[in-house]
Design a protein around this motif. Structure first.
Motif, short mmCIF file in Angstrom:
data_model
loop_
_atom_site.label_atom_id
_atom_site.label_comp_id
_atom_site.label_asym_id
_atom_site.label_seq_id
_atom_site.Cartn_x
_atom_site.Cartn_y
_atom_site.Cartn_z
N ALA A 143 -2.01 -11.76 -3.76
CA ALA A 143 -2.02 -10.38 -3.25
C ALA A 143 -0.69 -9.67 -3.46
O ALA A 143 -0.66 -8.44 -3.53
N THR A 144 0.39 -10.42 -3.60
CA THR A 144 1.69 -9.76 -3.81
C THR A 144 1.73 -9.01 -5.14
O THR A 144 2.51 -8.08 -5.29
N ARG A 145 0.89 -9.40 -6.09
CA ARG A 145 0.81 -8.66 -7.36
C ARG A 145 0.37 -7.22 -7.13
O ARG A 145 0.65 -6.34 -7.90
N LEU A 146 -0.38 -7.00 -6.07
CA LEU A 146 -0.94 -5.69 -5.79
C LEU A 146 -0.11 -4.90 -4.79
O LEU A 146 -0.41 -3.74 -4.51
N LEU A 184 -5.63 -0.71 -11.74
CA LEU A 184 -6.02 -2.11 -11.54
C LEU A 184 -6.41 -2.81 -12.85
O LEU A 184 -6.42 -4.03 -12.91
N THR A 203 -1.55 2.51 -2.17
CA THR A 203 -2.98 2.72 -1.98
C THR A 203 -3.31 4.09 -1.39
O THR A 203 -4.34 4.67 -1.70
N LEU A 261 -9.23 -7.56 -1.83
CA LEU A 261 -9.31 -8.85 -2.53
C LEU A 261 -10.29 -9.76 -1.82
O LEU A 261 -10.38 -9.75 -0.59
N ILE A 269 1.27 -1.25 -5.36
CA ILE A 269 0.34 -0.12 -5.51
C ILE A 269 0.33 0.69 -4.22
O ILE A 269 0.07 0.17 -3.14
N LEU A 289 -12.13 -8.95 -6.81
CA LEU A 289 -11.56 -7.73 -6.25
C LEU A 289 -12.70 -6.73 -6.13
O LEU A 289 -13.46 -6.53 -7.08
N LEU A 301 -0.76 -6.36 -14.83
CA LEU A 301 -0.95 -6.58 -13.40
C LEU A 301 -1.49 -7.98 -13.11
O LEU A 301 -1.09 -8.62 -12.15
N PHE A 302 -2.37 -8.45 -13.96
CA PHE A 302 -2.97 -9.78 -13.76
C PHE A 302 -2.71 -10.67 -14.97
O PHE A 302 -3.60 -11.41 -15.42
#
Length: 187
Positions: A115-118, A155, A123, A133, A121, A138, A160-161
């Protein structure tokens, strides 16, 4: 031997005339790998089948190798069992029953996503669009559809991933794959 129902989710085929994989040929290819009860859904790379194996990752690798050999280009493939697909649908944090299929999407990942990857963002800047998530998934609520989604655009950035295979399906397809694998499931 227990036979399990699976769905193969192919990433990025039959989009804009690139990486063409006719569904009839895909069904024949999968049956040639010894997979049973092969069916496809739409032209966007969804196939369901049965297998006696307990290893969806090895199935995905075999399918990917066969596609590259037959069609001449690589395709990322995720294979997920019917119970997993149902659990993802059941865990949807948005009111799916009151939304149009084009407003809700699930992105399936090859592995759990941190979740730290996001976290970077903002929101609030994308409201009313939202994401949550789940288990290697997702959920994206995009009221105007994915094609107009600014959050969906963010996303989908490869960085990002990085290193994770990801492929998205709208809610109608999510539900249909649950239904199709449920029809094939037998002990």
């Amino acid at each position: 031997m227990t036979v399990k129902a699976y769905a193969a989710l192919l990433r990025g085929i039959n989009v804009g005339g690139k990486k063409k994989v006719p569904m009839g040929e895909l069904r024949t290819l999968l049956a040639g790998l010894g997979l049973g009860d092969v069916r496809t859904y739409l032209q966007s790379g969804n196939a369901v089948f049965t297998s006696g194996t307990d290893d969806p990752d090895s199935l995905a690798a075999r399918i990917g190798e066969a596609i590259e050999k037959h069609f001449g280009f690589p395709v990322d493939v995720l294979v997920r069992g019917g119970p997993y697909l149902k659990a993802v649908a059941d865990a949807c944090p948005f009111p799916a029953e009151s939304l149009e299929g084009k407003q809700l999407h699930v992105t399936y990942f090859s592995e759990p996503v941190d979740a730290t990857r996001l976290g970077a963002i903002d929101t609030a800047a994308f409201l009313p669009e939202e994401f949550r998530l789940g288990d290697r998934a997702l959920y994206l609520y995009a009221p105007d559809g994915l094609g107009r989604s600014k959050l969906g655009e963010v996303l989908s950035r490869p960085a990002l991933f990085k290193g994770v295979v990801a492929t998205s399906r709208n809610w109608n397809t999510v539900v249909k794959l649950v239904e199709m694998t449920g029809e094939l499931h037998r002990d």
